[in-house]
Design an enzyme around this catalytic site. Sequence first.
Site, PDB file in Angstrom:
ATOM      1  CG  HIS A 265      -1.931  -1.107   1.221  1.00 37.30           C
ATOM      2  ND1 HIS A 265      -3.198  -0.994   0.688  1.00 37.30           N
ATOM      3  CD2 HIS A 265      -1.845  -2.365   1.702  1.00 37.30           C
ATOM      4  CE1 HIS A 265      -3.847  -2.138   0.851  1.00 37.30           C
ATOM      5  NE2 HIS A 265      -3.046  -2.995   1.462  1.00 37.30           N
TER       6      HIS A 265
ATOM      7  CG  ASN B 240      -7.925  -4.314   1.024  1.00 37.10           C
ATOM      8  OD1 ASN B 240      -7.219  -3.317   1.206  1.00 37.10           O
ATOM      9  ND2 ASN B 240      -7.446  -5.543   1.105  1.00 37.10           N
TER      10      ASN B 240
END
Length: 703
Positions: free
Chosen positions: A91, A164
């Site tokens: 990420h 997510n």
Amino acid sequence: MGEKSKPRGHGTSRRKNATTQRDAHVAAGGDLHQVAGGKRPALTTNQGTTISDNQNSLRANTKGPTLLEDFVLREKIMHFDHERIPERIVHARGTGVHGFFELTTSLERYTTAKILTEVGEKTPLFARFSTVAGGAGSVDTPRDVRGFAVKFYTKEGNWDLVGNNVPVFFIQDAIKFPDLVHAVKMEPDRGFPQSASAHDTFWDYISLTPESMHMVMWIMSDRTIPRSLRMIEGFGVHSFRLIDRKGASTFVKFHWRPKLGLQSTLWDEAVKIAGADPDFHRRDMFEAVTAGNPPEWELAVQLFTQEQADEFPFDHLDATKLIPEELVPLQVIGRMVLDRWPNNFFAETEQVAFCPANIVPGIDFSNDPLLQGRLFSYLDTQLSRLGSANFHQIPINAPKCPFANQQRDGHMQMTQPVGRVAYEPNSLSPDSPREAASGGFASAAIPETGDKSRIRAESFADHYSQARQFYLSQTPYEQAHLASALVFELSKLEHLHIREAMVGHLRNIDEDLAARVAAGLALTPLPTAPAPAAPVQKFDPSPALQIIGKMKDTLAGRAVGILIADGSDGKAIEKIRKAAKAAGATVKVVAPKVGRVELAGGSVAAVDGQLAGTPSVMFDAVAIVLSDAGAKTLSKESAAIAFVADAFVHLKAIAVDAGGQVLLRKAGVKPDAGVVDCADVKGFITAAKTRQWEREKSVRMLA
Ligand code: HDD
């Protein structure tokens, strides 16, 4: 002129004091920055000493060596040398925005958490959206899961919901996470591919990890190539617990639903966007937020008891499973609005430190083994990323409620505690913080029994049933995209046995899917399917798993591009612009030259984007408004031909006037229901609100 380019005389200027040096600089045409008596503060070192010259280092003479005593130079360069911190191991590339959460329905029956019980209360928050695999400088539009992390600064402490845009995950146990990430990241010997799962090591690992098959269906769907970060759903993924006043708990799953609806790009479009604008998603968010169009999401929950969970035909503690909305409906309880762009990307978006272990009284963890491992990992990673145990003092990470304890010292300690006491309990400091007899965080009192062992529950053994349910829930268009994505990814592999292993798994999901992918790879005969660890169950389709069904019939938040050139019809342009704006779209005019365009009749139009740098992938629908002469000229311009051809093959609505028809023919466009005459503005707006799905079979060979 920022540089003091002229030497200040020979042998005299270096003896001048600061004021006279500045005078000399001004005399030489330099910028004084209005230091004395001006509006700007003086430039200083980090020690507060005013800097008189920020352009020239201190030298022994005009052409001599630089002196070690130049503390201004050394401090500036030292700081610069250390500007970067380790990027996130996953990420790394993200976009952050400030906003607030407003509760609309109280969950008082289930929890004591104030953020979930005080209706109307606006809780400040910071949200960060990210891709997973690529580095901080990678592009915005690879096929990848999007991180959806929200830090709520509640009155009772920070609560981080680190989720997510996909409701399930690849693996069931945190111990597998480093292997999964090593497999998807660039291969260690060659250093590529960056930000792509289409390579051998990823699919090798996946083919040996049957539990990832449900997630594979999600990542091969168009969910992982979103049109905008404002148009993705978010999921807390794991089950959490809500705890009521009496200590009783209820399971909860969290869902974010975008007000603008769900929308994705097509793969070919995503690839071209990556070249046209690597910052596509970040820019899109920036433009929306700074233009005063804050994106909004509903927060919804699925609430269920242990007794209900015992009846589910899957284990909700397994992060590779979701709870279909048809089984446990979603209840909307509030909204999130993202309305303030950060002041500084590094200070906020880069330094923000999320952690699923950040929860508040009234919320608790479940025994999901993936979640349990995450509770350790995030706190740990911040130590190497931010360099100090005091990272919670960085403004973006600090709670907005009072916080106090007896932790002390460490790198970069920013606070100055007073007094002689740094321990608890104590009798010497009546004002020092104490543990709270009531109202503090308390874990749900859940009895635990059984043998300590490294074992996976039997109830985690079914790896194919929900993968099958997902695939069969999709519309035919989405199924074709999913199958084609698999063909694309597997076609990139050097090792045939991995391809075969993957198609074998697909046979356990759906024979038709396996056959389509095998045909796309020219793979015969069909490889053998591995024996499933548990029988594959035939669940009913769940339409809520589609994207197309969740697309909103709107142009709000979308963009329309109008391609014009000298001699275009100003009235036609205005009609389209007005109607598109009224429908909520932003409108940009694209032309061969960015300066201006002379319209028919002599008026002049402003241009937002130059044709070569503003391809049609930047828009959701396009209009082609050209004079005959303009169309003739543009018919020789490949960027103009590609503008039209791409809009068509990306299934977009196209409005076109008589002149524009020439360009359409040149681009090989065979008009269909989505190609509308410019005069039919209403028809164009209607067509622009969706994709022309029916067109796809005539423009693309899908698996
Ligand atoms: Fe993770 C970052 C989401 C499993 C270890 N993760 C990270 C971020 C998101 C997620 C959104 C970025 C936060 C930000 O914007 O800064 N991760 C998930 C989800 C998971 C998940 C939804 C499964 C349901 N993660 C997971 C596991 C582990 C980690 C199983 C390790 C055992 N994740 C991390 C990390 C990161 C991270 C290494 C990298 C940077 C950071 O934490 O702050 O600790």
